[in-house]
Scaffold this active site. Structure first.
Site, PDB file in Angstrom:
ATOM      1  CE  LYS A 122     -21.614 101.345  18.089  1.00 12.95           C
ATOM      2  NZ  LYS A 122     -21.793 102.770  18.388  1.00 12.95           N
ATOM      3  CE  LYS A 203     -17.396 108.715  12.806  1.00 11.26           C
ATOM      4  NZ  LYS A 203     -17.849 107.549  13.486  1.00 11.26           N
ATOM      5  CE  LYS A 206     -23.545 112.260  21.037  1.00 11.73           C
ATOM      6  NZ  LYS A 206     -24.752 111.884  21.736  1.00 11.73           N
TER       7      LYS A 206
END
Ligand code: TRP
Length: 340
Positions: A122, A203, A206
């Site tokens: 992140k 994976k 979104k």
């Protein structure tokens, strides 16, 4: 044991609509467990946890709440059988988190492997929000507030369960009462645990823009399937193709009910003589058949958002009663019951 029900708690962060990876990795399991009749089932939309890395974008969380609720109802989570609740509407969870925080060291939080991975993904840099670092404590509150013993989640959530078990152990040891219940994970079979993205990435997510959503219409599904990554060396129909690492076959393994046919197609593909278009058309048929009833139920509920919010409100009311009861027991055990 036979007549004593287990308690399930699980949930999702509302950061967007749910996709077929969520479906095979967890939603399908939950519906099965819900329908078994062996559990009290609580399903939480973890909006506070979603805010731990989205504090500056609350609209995303607010808007995703309804989408996730619609996805739940669409796959067959039944509010008559399961309690669907909204984390932020259960104040006892925040209070429990405060008490549990005193039992967990900062260094222990920094060692959590899932949190570590997320922190690097992140790109927080030096500014990791305190709430993000401590969300495993809040997740322990989610689980223990309902005395849940069975937590259907993906393998990546095991560190959260380990942290929860440590808190339960410490709490029960220090405060001398068998109040909190230690949870176990309930994991999907390995091959279902993580389905690859349309682009072959390991994976589906979104942010990678490689997902098929439960809400996608028939045309969108078809377009996505026809543009899927396959074996880049399988150029002509007559060429032998690879099945391993080819997401079209991975999806067929998971979604097709005719396994003999899938094995035949694999053999033919590997041998040569089976084109990508043909195999994708078959996958499209399979996925359309799976997703159509889900999408139709979703559209039905989407016509009446007030009804959906009412379901969440009723579920949260019920959850508050249970969580408040646990909070009272916790405060009693610590001795914070000054006024009788
Ligand atoms: N951390 C979970 C996820 O990212 C969501 C979640 C929040 C959860 N609270 C929970 C899962 C309690 C199981 C139990 O998917």
């Amino acid at each position: 044991m036979a007549d004593k029900k287990g308690v399930i708690l699980t949930g999702d962060r509302p950061t967007g609509k749910l996709h077929i990876g969520h479906y095979v990795g967890s939603l399908k399991n939950r519906v099965k467990l819900q329908n078994s009749g062996n559990y009290d089932t609580y399903i939480m939309i973890a909006d506070m946890q979603a805010l731990t890395d989205n504090a500056r974008n609350p609209a995303k969380i607010r808007n995703s709440l309804l989408q996730v609720a619609l996805d739940y109802l669409a796959v067959g989570i039944d509010p008559k059988k399961s309690t669907i609740l909204v984390q932020s509407q259960i104040p006892a969870l925040s209070e429990l988190t405060m008490y549990y925080s005193d039992l967990v060291s900062v260094s222990r939080l920094k060692r959590n492997p899932t949190v570590k991975t997320e922190i690097s993904q992140k790109k927080f840099g030096q500014s990791v929000p305190t709430g993000f670092l401590t969300y495993p404590i809040s997740q322990a509150a989610d689980i223990t507030a309902f005395k849940a013993d069975t937590i259907p989640v993906g393998e990546d959530q095991e560190p959260m369960l380990e942290q929860t078990r440590e808190i339960v152990r410490s709490f029960n040891r220090i405060y001398g009462k068998d109040i909190l219940v230690s949870p176990k994970g309930y994991f999907p079979p390995k091959e279902m645990g993580r389905i690859p993205g349309l682009d072959g990435n390991s994976k589906m997510s979104k942010s990678l823009n490689n997902a098929i959503y439960l809400s996608d219409d028939a045309d969108t599904i078809q377009k996505k399937v026809m543009s899927m990554y396959t074996d880049p060396n399988h150029i002509h129909v007559k060429d032998p193709g690879k099945v391993e690492g080819n997401p079209v076959f991975t999806y067929l393994d998971i979604f097709a009910s005719d396994h003999d046919k899938v094995e035949q197609l694999k053999a033919q593909y590997q041998h040569g003589g089976l084109g990508d278009v043909k195999i994708k058309r078959y996958l499209n048929d399979v996925l359309q058949a799976t997703l159509k009833p889900i999408r139709e139920r979703r559209e039905q509920y989407a016509k009446d958002p007030d009804q959906v919010y009412q379901i969440l409100k009723d579920g949260s009311n019920k959850a508050n009663q249970v969580a408040n009861h646990t909070l009272r027991q916790v405060q009693d055990a610590i001795g914070l019951n000054y006024f009788g």
